[in-house]
Scaffold this active site. Sequence first.
Site, PDB file in Angstrom:
ATOM      1  CG  LEU A 670      -1.985   1.075   1.298  1.00 20.97           C
ATOM      2  CD1 LEU A 670      -3.073   0.795   0.284  1.00 20.97           C
ATOM      3  CD2 LEU A 670      -2.580   1.138   2.703  1.00 20.97           C
ATOM      4  NE  ARG A 674       5.433   7.064   2.273  1.00 23.14           N
ATOM      5  CZ  ARG A 674       5.762   6.598   3.473  1.00 23.14           C
ATOM      6  NH1 ARG A 674       6.390   7.380   4.330  1.00 23.14           N
ATOM      7  NH2 ARG A 674       5.486   5.359   3.806  1.00 23.14           N
ATOM      8  CG  ASN A 699      -5.092   3.951  -0.407  1.00 20.46           C
ATOM      9  OD1 ASN A 699      -6.023   3.420  -1.005  1.00 20.46           O
ATOM     10  ND2 ASN A 699      -5.115   4.123   0.895  1.00 20.46           N
ATOM     11  CG  ASN A 725      -6.418   7.886   1.098  1.00 18.32           C
ATOM     12  OD1 ASN A 725      -5.850   6.810   1.277  1.00 18.32           O
ATOM     13  ND2 ASN A 725      -6.072   8.988   1.741  1.00 18.32           N
ATOM     14  CG  ASP A 746       3.177  -0.387   6.075  1.00 14.02           C
ATOM     15  OD1 ASP A 746       2.089  -0.676   5.552  1.00 14.02           O
ATOM     16  OD2 ASP A 746       3.322  -0.211   7.298  1.00 14.02           O
ATOM     17  CG  ASP A 747       5.077   3.270   1.186  1.00 20.04           C
ATOM     18  OD1 ASP A 747       5.186   3.236   2.431  1.00 20.04           O
ATOM     19  OD2 ASP A 747       4.592   4.250   0.577  1.00 20.04           O
ATOM     20  CD  GLU A 834      -4.270  -0.430   8.270  1.00 19.50           C
ATOM     21  OE1 GLU A 834      -3.073  -0.568   7.974  1.00 19.50           O
ATOM     22  OE2 GLU A 834      -4.691   0.524   8.957  1.00 19.50           O
ATOM     23  CG  ASP A 835      -2.567  -2.113  12.127  1.00 21.28           C
ATOM     24  OD1 ASP A 835      -3.600  -1.548  12.534  1.00 21.28           O
ATOM     25  OD2 ASP A 835      -1.430  -1.649  12.324  1.00 21.28           O
TER      26      ASP A 835
END
Length: 921
Positions: A670, A674, A699, A725, A746-747, A834-835
């Site tokens: 996600l 960036r 997103n 988003n 994660d990115d 969300e996690d």
Amino acid sequence: ELMTGYTMLRNGGVGNGGQPWVLRWSSRIRLTWLSFTLFVILVFFPLIAHYYLTTIDDADDAGKRIFGPRTGNELCEVKHVQDLCRIRESVSEELLQLEAKRQELNSEIAKLNLKIEACKKSIENAKQDLLQLKNVISQTEHSYKELMAQNQPKLSLPIRLLPDKDDATFPLPKSNRNCRLHNCFDYSRCPLTSGFPVYVYNSDDYPFGSSLDPLIKQAFEATVRTNVYVTENANIACVYIILVGEMQEPIMPKPTELEQQLHSLPYWRTDGHNHLIINLSRKSETQNFIYNISTGRAMIAQSTFYDAQYRPGFDIVVSPLVHAMSEPNFLEIPPQVPVKRKYLFSFQGEKIESLRSSLQEVRSFEEEIEGNAPADYDDRIITTLKAVQDSKLDFVLVEFTCKNQPKASLPTEWALCGEREDRLELLKLSTFALIITPGDTHLVISAGCTMRLFEALEVGAIPVVLGEQVQLPYNDVIRWNEAALIIPKPRITEVHFLLRSISDNDLLAMRRQGRFLWETYFSTSDNVFSTVLAIIRTRIQIPAAPIREEPAVEIPHRSGKAAGTDPNMADNGDLDLGPVETEPPYASPKYLRNFTLTAMDIYRNWNSAPGPFHLFPYTPFDPVLPSEAKFLGSGTGFRPIGGGAGGSGKEFQAALGGNVPREQFTVVMLTYEREEVLMNSLERLNGLPYLNKVVVVWNSPKLPSEDLLWPDIGVPIMVVRTEKNSLNNRFLPWDEIDTEAILSIDDDAHLRHDEIMFGFRVWREARDRIVGFPGRYHAWDIPHQSWLYNSNYSCELSMVLTGAAFFHKYYAYLYSYVMPQAIRDMVDEYINCEDIAMNFLVSHLTRKPPIKVTSRWTFRCPGCPQALSHDDSHFHERHKCINFFVKVYGYMPLLYTQFRVDSVLFKTRLPHDKTKCFKFI
């Protein structure tokens, strides 16, 4: 002659021809002299000059030597000349060095040219070998296909035969009461491959439609519009459905009129086979007006049945439709803990008419009642329960007279007292809720009993049903003994002892199961309608329709940038993490048990609140998830070829082994605007073994830069565009995900390849759990009496953040389509949690904690921009999320664990002939 010449000279040199011969002669003399003069100058003068100069230079006096060569020291006596000399010497040395280097480079170039020629020859040989291998592979595949064609019969789906519009008349059973599927249902309209099409009549097209309750009709129509099985083509339908109730009494049609209207339905076909008549009840006083109507071979689904009317395995007892046009408010539902409440049990009701007086009345079904009148145990029940209340051994509340006017009810039935809100408040204080069945045993179920059952399950009061002859809703597919106590009335004196003897663990398990059943089959109109259809579909063994996957809208992007190699990512020494896939991506096997699931696993699917197959509401009757078959651990009872070969050292490193020796995973990343961080993270995945694909969830509404060049990491990179988003997009079951294993990352997460591979191997041993890296835990705040989210380092944890974690794709379906919408709405509201929601979901379903791998606690890349988690409000929002999720689930599903998996020997350099395996601590 002389005279002639003299005369000619005197006359000006003009002879007979008129030419001046004297001038011609003098001209010749001048040319000859000029030529001679030039010869002397050009030849003798240089010789004389040379001689003179050389003679001067031979003089003894050095100072008189003007043109002779001089020594270097003499020339360098002048200052500026000395500088020039030094420059000359330096340049000379450099020229000598460059010449030496040039010769050396020429030598190396010659050697490299020889190597290039050798490589070209090797490439040509390799191409020839590759071509030969391709031919061998092609021949082998062709031979394999021939062998498979010889050894396997050709199978294909059966051709669907549609019956004629006017079906042939079936032989009538002796009585409509004897109707069962084998003699009253036309299977020819429902082939296994039909998809179970259902046609729903529009009630407004018939006179009785104006008598229907507006709320029930509106809710029913809204549900029909969204159901996947409903079709508008009546000619291909398997089942025909007509809604006839609940009706409003002032304008209710007469039974004969309703019967005529039913028989006039366009697809009734004389006897109504393959029809389902639904009579939903929103009130406890709903009457059984269908009893005196001839329904032929049509199935009936309602909340009230007499034994002379009810046909087991054919008719369906449904739950009341209380929340017709509204969703349940989870904030008003009491928590499941504490287990014990104020009252051990409670009961409120009033019996308007006794059994004896009701049997004296003349009823239309009296001729079908067989046997003598049953004994009336209600008086004994009243006496016993009052004695328990008076003993004051436990707090109980029993009232057999309503304070206000009781609700209307059937004869011998206990009427409800008060309003629904008042009854719910009492049940919230009760551990058990007594449900006394009607005294008339021929009344197998009533709307009043189902309403009491609905309200008890809604607020977590465990139902205690007095009367074993009762037919509870959906009783042929639900094991009610896991959520309720069904006790014969003669055991009324033992009820108090039985209720006191049940342990807290059993009470909590029954309450959780009851909450699960209520959410799944009772709470909304969608649940009720879907359950009714699922029961019919399961009875005739038609597999469910596949669940929909989220279509991935790809964002076009340019790739081709050579991915660099991060030394921190790929510095594995001689450790072989696994093969980097050079073949096309390998997808996980699809779900292949659709046609056997409905026949073999009915009770397994319908009755387990948190279970491997039926994990949450809707799973048994909604579309089948494509990866269900392998959820519990692929290979149970089945070992593919090549698995279980053992191995240690290099053999262990080079292959996954186990029951699924060939498997890959998909990275879901996600990101939000960036690009530089994203590109760096993608490059770190270059060369990662067992990687099937990377799905980048973009997103942001702003598309990536057009000139952005994406790295080439050896596997496809799918950039997916989202509608909004939302952090919930991380867990959408994208149709581009072809593997069961998903690595959510994660990115800005920074993981080494060996860490990822270790986590993947651990997940393969625990496929039903979240396996990840950053661990967190929850704690109880005693002063504020609420739950807290804690990210401090601890040896105990209850959550693994999905910013770097493996999980099964099965959970993506449940999170996106099954988990209560209120949770996803809160995630969107806070852009957070969300996690935590995913950890709640998995722990609730499996009753197991997650697994943390490695001892690292943070995985953010150094130098990356700060993420949302650095905001001051981040932790406050997560505190609120945990407490809200607890209210939705009714209890705290997270479980603590001190178990952690570390790679003790995973990266230890050992000889290939030595053992190298995992060590779990």
